[in-house]
Write a protein that holds these residues in place. Sequence first.
Motif: not given
Length: 145
Positions: A89, A94-96, A105, A108, A111-112, A143-144
């Motif tokens: 990231p 970064l891919s989910p 996770r 992520h 990032e969020l 979003d999580l």
Amino acid sequence: MATVSPPWAYTLQLPHDPRAPGIARSTLRAVLRAHCMAELTETAELLASELVTNAHRYAQGPCGLRLRAPEPHRLRLGVWDANPEIPPPFKGALSPPVAEAECGRGLHLVELCADSWGACPLPQGGKLLWVECVRGADCQWGDLL
């Protein structure tokens, strides 16, 4: 009332120890409370915990945590370690994670929840990862889910 106006900074050297993320979180809580920035605690703790945990998992040796408030409403949190590899990231790739994934996770969340982030290699080896939290900005928890 805060006794020191921004800019201020604290640096904490952490051993390569599984308790390091907890030490980082408790130090962070105390610093933010002392500087009347407690409303950033939840997001900042999550970010610090993720970065220090990854430093412990993927690097050998100690790591460091730096807390800095360049302005009254902004916290910059940096973690450095001896591993020179910058995670995806922080490179913009970064891919989910797949729904069944048991790990992967945490970045992520970074990032969020971080308002901004970045990374740089260190001249003596290793890397520095940094994130910023801004007062009044919310982590995108929806979003999580």
